[in-house]
Design a protein around this motif. Sequence first.
Motif, PDB file in Angstrom:
ATOM      1  N   GLY A  41       0.642  -1.311   0.086  1.00 44.33           N
ATOM      2  CA  GLY A  41      -0.168  -0.077   0.306  1.00 44.33           C
ATOM      3  C   GLY A  41       0.310   1.048  -0.049  1.00 44.33           C
ATOM      4  N   ARG A  42       1.929   1.059  -0.061  1.00 42.99           N
ATOM      5  CA  ARG A  42       3.339   2.054  -0.911  1.00 42.99           C
ATOM      6  C   ARG A  42       3.037   3.270  -1.410  1.00 42.99           C
ATOM      7  NH1 ARG A  42       8.663   0.948   2.117  1.00 42.99           N
ATOM      8  NH2 ARG A  42       8.427   2.915   2.181  1.00 42.99           N
ATOM      9  N   LEU A  43       3.050   1.722  -2.188  1.00 42.93           N
ATOM     10  CA  LEU A  43       2.910   3.017  -3.677  1.00 42.93           C
ATOM     11  C   LEU A  43       1.860   2.630  -4.699  1.00 42.93           C
ATOM     12  CD1 LEU A  43       4.532   3.988  -6.232  1.00 42.93           C
ATOM     13  CD2 LEU A  43       5.607   2.023  -6.365  1.00 42.93           C
ATOM     14  N   ARG A  44       1.121   3.734  -5.026  1.00 46.46           N
ATOM     15  CA  ARG A  44      -0.146   3.305  -5.983  1.00 46.46           C
ATOM     16  C   ARG A  44       0.015   5.139  -6.576  1.00 46.46           C
ATOM     17  NH1 ARG A  44      -3.400   2.143  -1.493  1.00 46.46           N
ATOM     18  NH2 ARG A  44      -4.658   1.873  -3.168  1.00 46.46           N
ATOM     19  N   PRO A  45      -0.825   5.036  -7.740  1.00 43.08           N
ATOM     20  CA  PRO A  45      -0.790   5.919  -8.686  1.00 43.08           C
ATOM     21  C   PRO A  45      -1.204   7.665  -8.054  1.00 43.08           C
ATOM     22  CG  PRO A  45      -2.323   4.691  -9.788  1.00 43.08           C
ATOM     23  CD  PRO A  45      -1.671   3.964  -8.068  1.00 43.08           C
ATOM     24  N   VAL A  46      -0.816   8.163  -9.295  1.00 49.21           N
ATOM     25  CA  VAL A  46      -2.458  10.327  -8.807  1.00 49.21           C
ATOM     26  C   VAL A  46      -2.943   9.478  -9.498  1.00 49.21           C
ATOM     27  CG1 VAL A  46      -2.267  12.632  -8.533  1.00 49.21           C
ATOM     28  CG2 VAL A  46      -0.256  10.980  -7.482  1.00 49.21           C
ATOM     29  N   MET A  47      -4.269   9.781  -8.978  1.00 47.92           N
ATOM     30  CA  MET A  47      -5.467   9.475 -10.489  1.00 47.92           C
ATOM     31  C   MET A  47      -5.919  10.666 -10.301  1.00 47.92           C
ATOM     32  SD  MET A  47      -5.588   6.344 -10.651  1.00 47.92           S
ATOM     33  CE  MET A  47      -7.271   6.060 -11.891  1.00 47.92           C
ATOM     34  N   ASP A  48      -6.697  10.723 -12.283  1.00 50.91           N
ATOM     35  CA  ASP A  48      -7.111  12.023 -12.349  1.00 50.91           C
ATOM     36  C   ASP A  48      -8.642  11.522 -12.530  1.00 50.91           C
ATOM     37  OD1 ASP A  48      -6.934  15.010 -14.030  1.00 50.91           O
ATOM     38  OD2 ASP A  48      -7.675  14.185 -15.274  1.00 50.91           O
ATOM     39  N   GLU A  49      -9.205  11.399 -13.536  1.00 44.43           N
ATOM     40  CA  GLU A  49     -10.672  11.536 -14.151  1.00 44.43           C
ATOM     41  C   GLU A  49     -11.004   9.866 -14.851  1.00 44.43           C
ATOM     42  OE1 GLU A  49     -13.037  14.097 -15.358  1.00 44.43           O
ATOM     43  OE2 GLU A  49     -12.431  15.627 -14.850  1.00 44.43           O
ATOM     44  N   ARG A  50     -11.815   9.428 -14.572  1.00 44.81           N
ATOM     45  CA  ARG A  50     -12.562   8.231 -14.712  1.00 44.81           C
ATOM     46  C   ARG A  50     -13.202   8.380 -16.152  1.00 44.81           C
ATOM     47  NH1 ARG A  50     -13.727   5.363  -9.345  1.00 44.81           N
ATOM     48  NH2 ARG A  50     -15.083   4.237 -10.568  1.00 44.81           N
ATOM     49  N   PHE A  51     -13.405   7.793 -16.628  1.00 43.69           N
ATOM     50  CA  PHE A  51     -14.429   8.022 -18.391  1.00 43.69           C
ATOM     51  C   PHE A  51     -14.367   7.044 -18.793  1.00 43.69           C
ATOM     52  CE2 PHE A  51     -11.488  11.921 -18.741  1.00 43.69           C
ATOM     53  CZ  PHE A  51     -12.623  12.440 -18.351  1.00 43.69           C
ATOM     54  N   PRO A  52     -15.669   6.636 -19.588  1.00 42.09           N
ATOM     55  CA  PRO A  52     -16.594   5.235 -20.197  1.00 42.09           C
ATOM     56  C   PRO A  52     -15.613   5.315 -21.367  1.00 42.09           C
ATOM     57  CG  PRO A  52     -18.453   6.819 -19.716  1.00 42.09           C
ATOM     58  CD  PRO A  52     -17.246   7.550 -18.990  1.00 42.09           C
ATOM     59  N   LEU A  53     -15.699   3.937 -21.576  1.00 40.51           N
ATOM     60  CA  LEU A  53     -14.366   3.729 -23.292  1.00 40.51           C
ATOM     61  C   LEU A  53     -15.300   4.368 -23.718  1.00 40.51           C
ATOM     62  CD1 LEU A  53     -13.113   1.907 -24.374  1.00 40.51           C
ATOM     63  CD2 LEU A  53     -14.618   0.413 -24.382  1.00 40.51           C
ATOM     64  N   SER A  54     -17.116   4.540 -23.836  1.00 38.25           N
ATOM     65  CA  SER A  54     -17.589   5.517 -25.656  1.00 38.25           C
ATOM     66  C   SER A  54     -17.478   6.711 -24.653  1.00 38.25           C
ATOM     67  CB  SER A  54     -19.334   4.923 -25.017  1.00 38.25           C
ATOM     68  OG  SER A  54     -19.782   5.630 -23.310  1.00 38.25           O
ATOM     69  N   ASP A  55     -16.337   7.121 -24.247  1.00 34.35           N
ATOM     70  CA  ASP A  55     -16.691   8.540 -23.587  1.00 34.35           C
ATOM     71  C   ASP A  55     -15.053   9.277 -24.026  1.00 34.35           C
ATOM     72  OD1 ASP A  55     -17.634  11.518 -23.746  1.00 34.35           O
ATOM     73  OD2 ASP A  55     -17.501  10.965 -21.571  1.00 34.35           O
ATOM     74  N   VAL A  56     -14.837   7.928 -24.479  1.00 21.81           N
ATOM     75  CA  VAL A  56     -13.108   8.150 -25.390  1.00 21.81           C
ATOM     76  C   VAL A  56     -12.048   9.372 -25.654  1.00 21.81           C
ATOM     77  CG1 VAL A  56     -13.032   7.171 -27.407  1.00 21.81           C
ATOM     78  CG2 VAL A  56     -10.674   6.973 -25.996  1.00 21.81           C
ATOM     79  N   GLU A  57     -13.397  10.220 -26.603  1.00 22.53           N
ATOM     80  CA  GLU A  57     -12.673  11.513 -27.210  1.00 22.53           C
ATOM     81  C   GLU A  57     -13.018  12.275 -26.183  1.00 22.53           C
ATOM     82  OE1 GLU A  57     -15.413  13.192 -30.090  1.00 22.53           O
ATOM     83  OE2 GLU A  57     -14.419  11.118 -31.451  1.00 22.53           O
ATOM     84  N   ALA A  58     -13.171  13.001 -24.704  1.00 19.88           N
ATOM     85  CA  ALA A  58     -13.454  13.419 -24.084  1.00 19.88           C
ATOM     86  C   ALA A  58     -12.499  13.315 -23.152  1.00 19.88           C
ATOM     87  CB  ALA A  58     -14.603  13.585 -22.902  1.00 19.88           C
ATOM     88  N   ALA A  59     -12.239  12.059 -23.057  1.00 18.92           N
ATOM     89  CA  ALA A  59     -10.648  11.159 -21.998  1.00 18.92           C
ATOM     90  C   ALA A  59      -9.269  12.388 -23.227  1.00 18.92           C
ATOM     91  CB  ALA A  59     -10.454   9.687 -22.443  1.00 18.92           C
ATOM     92  N   HIS A  60      -9.118  12.233 -24.207  1.00 21.10           N
ATOM     93  CA  HIS A  60      -8.205  12.577 -24.769  1.00 21.10           C
ATOM     94  C   HIS A  60      -7.931  13.822 -24.913  1.00 21.10           C
ATOM     95  CE1 HIS A  60      -6.962   8.357 -27.510  1.00 21.10           C
ATOM     96  NE2 HIS A  60      -7.352   8.386 -26.114  1.00 21.10           N
ATOM     97  N   ALA A  61      -9.549  14.537 -24.972  1.00 24.65           N
ATOM     98  CA  ALA A  61      -9.410  15.819 -25.028  1.00 24.65           C
ATOM     99  C   ALA A  61      -8.557  16.921 -23.771  1.00 24.65           C
ATOM    100  CB  ALA A  61     -11.254  16.470 -25.251  1.00 24.65           C
ATOM    101  N   ARG A  62      -9.093  15.516 -22.884  1.00 22.37           N
ATOM    102  CA  ARG A  62      -8.367  15.794 -21.002  1.00 22.37           C
ATOM    103  C   ARG A  62      -6.902  16.366 -21.588  1.00 22.37           C
ATOM    104  NH1 ARG A  62      -9.403  17.940 -16.433  1.00 22.37           N
ATOM    105  NH2 ARG A  62      -8.494  17.256 -14.424  1.00 22.37           N
ATOM    106  N   MET A  63      -5.985  15.346 -22.074  1.00 19.57           N
ATOM    107  CA  MET A  63      -4.857  15.300 -21.686  1.00 19.57           C
ATOM    108  C   MET A  63      -4.543  15.838 -22.607  1.00 19.57           C
ATOM    109  SD  MET A  63      -2.987  11.591 -22.813  1.00 19.57           S
ATOM    110  CE  MET A  63      -2.523  11.642 -21.109  1.00 19.57           C
ATOM    111  N   ALA A  64      -4.727  15.659 -23.862  1.00 20.07           N
ATOM    112  CA  ALA A  64      -4.251  16.701 -24.629  1.00 20.07           C
ATOM    113  C   ALA A  64      -4.754  18.450 -24.179  1.00 20.07           C
ATOM    114  CB  ALA A  64      -4.819  17.205 -26.283  1.00 20.07           C
ATOM    115  N   ALA A  65      -5.844  18.849 -23.230  1.00 22.48           N
ATOM    116  CA  ALA A  65      -5.721  20.390 -22.520  1.00 22.48           C
ATOM    117  C   ALA A  65      -4.379  20.425 -21.486  1.00 22.48           C
ATOM    118  CB  ALA A  65      -7.393  20.734 -22.912  1.00 22.48           C
TER     119      ALA A  65
END
Length: 329
Positions: free
Chosen positions: A294-318
Amino acid sequence: MASDLPETMRCVTSPEPGRLELVERPLPQPGPGELLVRVAAAGVNRPDLLQVKGVYPPPEGASDVLGLELAGEVVAAGEGCDTPLGARVCGLVAGGAYAEYCLLPEGTALPVPETLRMEEAAAMPETLFTVWTNLFERGFAAEGDIALVHGGTSGIGTMAIKLCRLFGVTIIVTCGSEEKVEAALDAGAHAAINYNTEDFVDRVKDITEGRGVDIVLDMVGGDYVARNISCMADEGRHVSIAFQRGAEASISIVQIMRRRLTLTGSTLRARSLRFKTMVADELRAHVWNFVEGGRLRPVMDERFPLSDVEAAHARMAAGEHVGKIVLEP
């Protein structure tokens, strides 16, 4: 193959540059040494965006389905596999993770402990493999060293912060806003520099009292390379993993010779399965105990459904994200 598995699955492809498409494909069949995983979550990475732009195609023989990392449950296994059905695994793939099911080489699969949520597990392989091979293997980071990592709140940056903390490496990061500076410090960075309001070369010299850093992990390239060299201590190591500001740089060879600097770099996706398996073995031996504890875990941002992949990519691109973005089928 289990009889209760579907014949088809949904997955995301990029049939032409600039376009994402959710399509239905036949369920893949595991070959020797392969696991078929029902995907619980898949990590989103900047190379995925480059693939959609048409400038980072999958390696020969890899799936054209997007996605380089995933976590899920093993539902079928090919010849020679020892992983039991039902096992929770995460792992690195050369493509195919943006899907309901994905083939995962058993050699790059890592067990998901109960201490880790599936979406967290899916967010780890790409950054963990990348930081380990470049900062700790190519850059020889060791206890007592000082590292400079650009993109401090990216998936790579936040994973570098976590690993440096665990292995006694002082880490300085750069970020693009005061909010991200605070986020990087909250994640564990020893120092964070806003490159839009401060000259990171001067700040690094101030922070290190003129000594400089032992390693630079650079994903910027271009004119940053010469500036990075100005930040480095004698015998320093510069590791390039991307070149967002350009693939060419003008540097002083005299500086490299006089100060005995090392310039190196690598890519991961096109490396052989044998190499990736070796890295996975090293992670199991030296890093995975921190995950299990439990000492190593990632920093998490947002979760998106697979069908909303364009929004996920837009968030990363921004560039607005802090840590990892994931897709959930």
